[in-house]
Write a protein that holds these residues in place. Structure first.
Motif, PDB file in Angstrom:
ATOM      1  N   ASP A  35      98.077  16.212  28.852  1.00 38.51           N
ATOM      2  CA  ASP A  35      98.822  16.353  30.106  1.00 38.51           C
ATOM      3  C   ASP A  35      98.225  17.380  31.053  1.00 38.51           C
ATOM      4  O   ASP A  35      98.595  17.430  32.230  1.00 38.51           O
ATOM      5  CB  ASP A  35     100.278  16.751  29.821  1.00 38.51           C
ATOM      6  CG  ASP A  35     100.982  15.708  28.963  1.00 38.51           C
ATOM      7  OD1 ASP A  35     100.823  14.515  29.260  1.00 38.51           O
ATOM      8  OD2 ASP A  35     101.670  16.094  28.004  1.00 38.51           O
ATOM      9  N   ILE A  36      97.327  18.228  30.543  1.00 40.89           N
ATOM     10  CA  ILE A  36      96.831  19.321  31.370  1.00 40.89           C
ATOM     11  C   ILE A  36      95.400  19.661  30.975  1.00 40.89           C
ATOM     12  O   ILE A  36      95.027  19.560  29.792  1.00 40.89           O
ATOM     13  CB  ILE A  36      97.750  20.567  31.225  1.00 40.89           C
ATOM     14  CG1 ILE A  36      97.274  21.700  32.158  1.00 40.89           C
ATOM     15  CG2 ILE A  36      97.811  21.046  29.788  1.00 40.89           C
ATOM     16  CD1 ILE A  36      98.225  22.891  32.178  1.00 40.89           C
ATOM     17  N   ILE A  37      94.604  20.060  31.972  1.00 40.68           N
ATOM     18  CA  ILE A  37      93.245  20.566  31.748  1.00 40.68           C
ATOM     19  C   ILE A  37      93.208  21.985  32.302  1.00 40.68           C
ATOM     20  O   ILE A  37      93.591  22.222  33.447  1.00 40.68           O
ATOM     21  CB  ILE A  37      92.196  19.704  32.471  1.00 40.68           C
ATOM     22  CG1 ILE A  37      92.196  18.276  31.913  1.00 40.68           C
ATOM     23  CG2 ILE A  37      90.802  20.315  32.331  1.00 40.68           C
ATOM     24  CD1 ILE A  37      91.278  17.330  32.671  1.00 40.68           C
ATOM     25  N   ILE A  38      92.761  22.934  31.484  1.00 43.91           N
ATOM     26  CA  ILE A  38      92.705  24.338  31.895  1.00 43.91           C
ATOM     27  C   ILE A  38      91.241  24.758  31.964  1.00 43.91           C
ATOM     28  O   ILE A  38      90.495  24.606  30.989  1.00 43.91           O
ATOM     29  CB  ILE A  38      93.467  25.250  30.904  1.00 43.91           C
ATOM     30  CG1 ILE A  38      94.919  24.788  30.777  1.00 43.91           C
ATOM     31  CG2 ILE A  38      93.400  26.702  31.360  1.00 43.91           C
ATOM     32  CD1 ILE A  38      95.714  25.569  29.746  1.00 43.91           C
ATOM     33  N   VAL A  39      90.833  25.259  33.125  1.00 38.96           N
ATOM     34  CA  VAL A  39      89.464  25.757  33.285  1.00 38.96           C
ATOM     35  C   VAL A  39      89.524  27.161  33.877  1.00 38.96           C
ATOM     36  O   VAL A  39      90.473  27.518  34.569  1.00 38.96           O
ATOM     37  CB  VAL A  39      88.626  24.832  34.197  1.00 38.96           C
ATOM     38  CG1 VAL A  39      88.408  23.494  33.548  1.00 38.96           C
ATOM     39  CG2 VAL A  39      89.262  24.673  35.561  1.00 38.96           C
ATOM     40  N   GLN A  40      88.480  27.938  33.593  1.00 39.25           N
ATOM     41  CA  GLN A  40      88.466  29.319  34.082  1.00 39.25           C
ATOM     42  C   GLN A  40      88.157  29.381  35.569  1.00 39.25           C
ATOM     43  O   GLN A  40      88.794  30.114  36.326  1.00 39.25           O
ATOM     44  CB  GLN A  40      87.416  30.130  33.308  1.00 39.25           C
ATOM     45  CG  GLN A  40      87.366  31.615  33.692  1.00 39.25           C
ATOM     46  CD  GLN A  40      88.638  32.359  33.297  1.00 39.25           C
ATOM     47  OE1 GLN A  40      89.200  32.107  32.229  1.00 39.25           O
ATOM     48  NE2 GLN A  40      89.104  33.260  34.150  1.00 39.25           N
ATOM     49  N   ASP A  41      87.149  28.580  36.002  1.00 37.97           N
ATOM     50  CA  ASP A  41      86.687  28.663  37.380  1.00 37.97           C
ATOM     51  C   ASP A  41      86.368  27.259  37.892  1.00 37.97           C
ATOM     52  O   ASP A  41      86.068  26.362  37.105  1.00 37.97           O
ATOM     53  CB  ASP A  41      85.446  29.562  37.464  1.00 37.97           C
ATOM     54  CG  ASP A  41      85.037  29.844  38.896  1.00 37.97           C
ATOM     55  OD1 ASP A  41      84.082  29.197  39.361  1.00 37.97           O
ATOM     56  OD2 ASP A  41      85.670  30.683  39.559  1.00 37.97           O
ATOM     57  N   ILE A  42      86.392  27.082  39.191  1.00 41.07           N
ATOM     58  CA  ILE A  42      86.126  25.771  39.782  1.00 41.07           C
ATOM     59  C   ILE A  42      84.756  25.247  39.375  1.00 41.07           C
ATOM     60  O   ILE A  42      84.586  24.057  39.100  1.00 41.07           O
ATOM     61  CB  ILE A  42      86.250  25.848  41.326  1.00 41.07           C
ATOM     62  CG1 ILE A  42      87.722  25.842  41.736  1.00 41.07           C
ATOM     63  CG2 ILE A  42      85.537  24.668  41.994  1.00 41.07           C
ATOM     64  CD1 ILE A  42      87.945  25.893  43.226  1.00 41.07           C
ATOM     65  N   CYS A  43      83.751  26.144  39.330  1.00 44.22           N
ATOM     66  CA  CYS A  43      82.394  25.692  39.003  1.00 44.22           C
ATOM     67  C   CYS A  43      82.302  25.150  37.583  1.00 44.22           C
ATOM     68  O   CYS A  43      81.360  24.422  37.252  1.00 44.22           O
ATOM     69  CB  CYS A  43      81.391  26.822  39.209  1.00 44.22           C
ATOM     70  SG  CYS A  43      81.566  28.201  38.054  1.00 44.22           S
TER      71      CYS A  43
END
Length: 555
Positions: free
Chosen positions: A11-19
């Motif tokens: 249901d969700i994707i978690i990333v630290q930074d846009i790049c």
């Protein structure tokens, strides 16, 4: 991940930074919208973005951050390219490992060098020895060398006995074995995706000059500081043997064919194009045996690279929009058509063809004109009025008759209109110049139509196809458009090859209005069957045949 999201596996994707999510602004926004459609949110910790709750300010911020990530990626690619150029300038070795050598790393990377591997170096020497044997009758090809090495215990770089012809060819083509470096074998074509392609650059031994002393080709080899495994004479002999074998006729005894990415010796293949715009390449169909030659078919290059829509669906690959669905074409269809087309053009139809071309030319002259019916004089008068209005508007602003806001709005409208009219005048001038020029050199065409063509074989010879066929366009429902070149000057068909699909260009190829068609005819299934069984002496399979529609056009 997109496929998994579509199946609602998370249901969700978690990333630290846009790049870390995307370094291409276009893809960033597309993937965020796609995931939202799949009811999957993206949480970007740096910047505190939650894609299910983006305000107007957040959208601007995420676009700026995404653009900065893309710019950084482009700068990185530029630095890498500049680094490679600096390697070239100082002759630096760019290699992590090389079969037959041991990489000797120095304190400064520019001082790296190679040392011969005591065991693998002997294997490299053996490969060149077998391939360039002084007695030409004892020379082995790459397949036989691979079998020889496997049978006699010569191990690969992986330490196994798994030699293949492709591995042998990579050894034979590597200029480092004679002690030289050649840069530019690959180039980056997409800095965002880091996609690179082989340039297929060929080694040039020494500078080449023309008769007037001008440099035409510059040597692209740089001498290294390591001990070569083979002499320059042996390496260049291996290169000469490879080039000679690659240029062998497509219908060899075993049915081998030249790589489709090279210029094929089959002229029908060189001239064949699909309605999607891509070229159609020959594919090996049946092996040559019992005294019968090999059989080939022509398939869309886009399909060869990307596979068919059904294949992609069966193997759960991402669908490609507008992917070509036209099937392969038997070489016998092209053979039969070549005889029919050339028989019409170079038979007893000379006067009919010339008359048709005259009618086409006259029709083009009568229908020439601007889309809106305005003459060049009309457009020029209208432009003068717009320029006068712009000058008058500026004077009104100076005298405070209109405010700055009104001036800005009216000035922008008039300036845009001025640009449109200027482009229209330029296009109209070019069109009038074309209208005054003849479409066809009827005298040259008349002379070419007197050429003798042999219709007694299975097909028209390669030489005639090369000179007189501009291109062959395959359309739906077994429709073929043969565009003939009767100028007397051989045309290079490679100019029609495309690098990516264009719907506009595809629609252009599908429309008869864009070609000067002089004749249309139909080849029945019965006629096809007689040709296959009687002339080609092959088995006729009805499911692969239906009436062929042929259209002849003149370039």
């Amino acid at each position: 991940m997109l496929d998994a999201a579509k199946r609602h596996e998370f249901d969700i994707i978690i990333v630290q930074d846009i790049c870390r999510f995307a370094r291409n602004l276009k893809e960033l926004l597309i993937y965020i919208d796609t995931l939202k459609e799949y009811e999957v949110g993206v949480l970007i910790l740096d910047g505190q973005y939650w894609t299910f709750n983006l305000s107007e300010t957040d959208i601007i911020r995420i676009a700026v951050d995404g653009g900065m990530a893309q710019g950084e990626s482009m700068r990185t690619s530029k630095r890498v390219s500049n680094g490679i150029q600096s390697y070239r300038d100082r002759g630096q070795l760019v290699v992590s490992k090389l079969f037959g050598y041991i990489l000797i790393k120095a304190v400064e990377r520019k001082d790296n060098t190679l040392k011969i591997h005591p065991e693998n170096g002997l294997t490299v020497k053996k490969i060149f020895e077998l391939y360039t044997h002084p007695d030409a009758s004892k020379r082995m090809g790459s397949a036989r060398i691979a079998n020889y090495l496997n049978a006699n215990g010569y191990k690969t770089d992986a330490g196994d006995l798994n030699w293949t012809p492709s591995k042998i060819n990579r050894v034979l083509k590597n200029e480092k074995y004679m002690g030289y470096i050649m840069y530019g074998k690959f180039k980056v074509v997409d800095t965002m995706k880091k996609k690179k392609i082989a340039t297929k650059v060929k080694p040039i031994r020494e500078d080449i000059y023309d008769e007037e002393g001008n440099l035409t080709k510059k040597c692209n080899l740089i001498k290294g500081d390591w001990e070569p495994l083979v002499t320059e004479e042996v390496w260049w002999l291996a290169r000469k043997i490879q080039d000679g074998r690659a240029a062998e006729y497509i219908y060899s005894k075993r049915g081998n064919m030249v790589n489709g990415l090279r210029e094929s010796v089959d002229m029908i293949a060189n001239k064949s194009f699909c309605q999607c715009g891509y070229s159609r390449s020959p594919q090996y169909l049946h092996v040559a045996k019992d005294g019968k030659e090999a059989q080939f078919r022509y398939t869309c290059r886009w399909q060869i690279n990307a596979k068919t829509p059904q294949y992609r669906a069966d193997h759960k690959l991402q669908p490609i929009p507008n992917l070509c669905t036209l099937g392969a074409v038997s070489e016998m269809k092209l053979w039969l058509m070549s005889l029919k087309v050339f028989e019409y053009v170079f038979g007893d139809r000379k006067e009919d063809i010339l008359t048709t071309l005259k009618y086409i030319e006259e029709y083009k002259r009568q229908t020439a004109g601007s889309d809106d019916g305005k003459t060049l004089k009309d457009l020029q008068d209208e432009l003068e009025k717009v320029i006068s209005q712009i000058d008058k508007l500026y004077l009104e602003k100076l005298s405070d008759e209109i405010d700055a806001t009104m001036y800005e709005r009216l000035s922008k409208t008039l300036t845009e209109k001025q640009k449109v009219l200027e482009r229209g005048i330029q296009d109209r001038q070019q069109q009038e110049a074309r209208d005054t020029r003849q479409l066809f050199d009827l005298k040259a065409i008349s002379d070419r139509l007197d050429t003798y063509v042999d219709f007694t074989g299975k097909r028209v010879c390669n030489e005639m196809i090369d000179v007189f066929v501009e291109r062959i366009i395959y359309r739906e429902n077994d429709e073929f458009l043969w565009e003939m070149n009767l100028s007397g000057v051989t045309s290079d068909s490679r100019k029609y090859r495309i690098k990516e699909y264009s719907e506009e260009y595809s629609n252009y190829l599908k429309s008869d209005d864009n070609f000067h068609i002089i004749h249309k005819f139909l080849i029945s299934v019965e006629e096809c069957k007689e040709f296959v069984e009687t002339v080609c002496e092959r088995r006729f399979v009805p499911k692969f045949w239906k009436p062929i529609i042929v259209k002849i056009a003149v370039k």
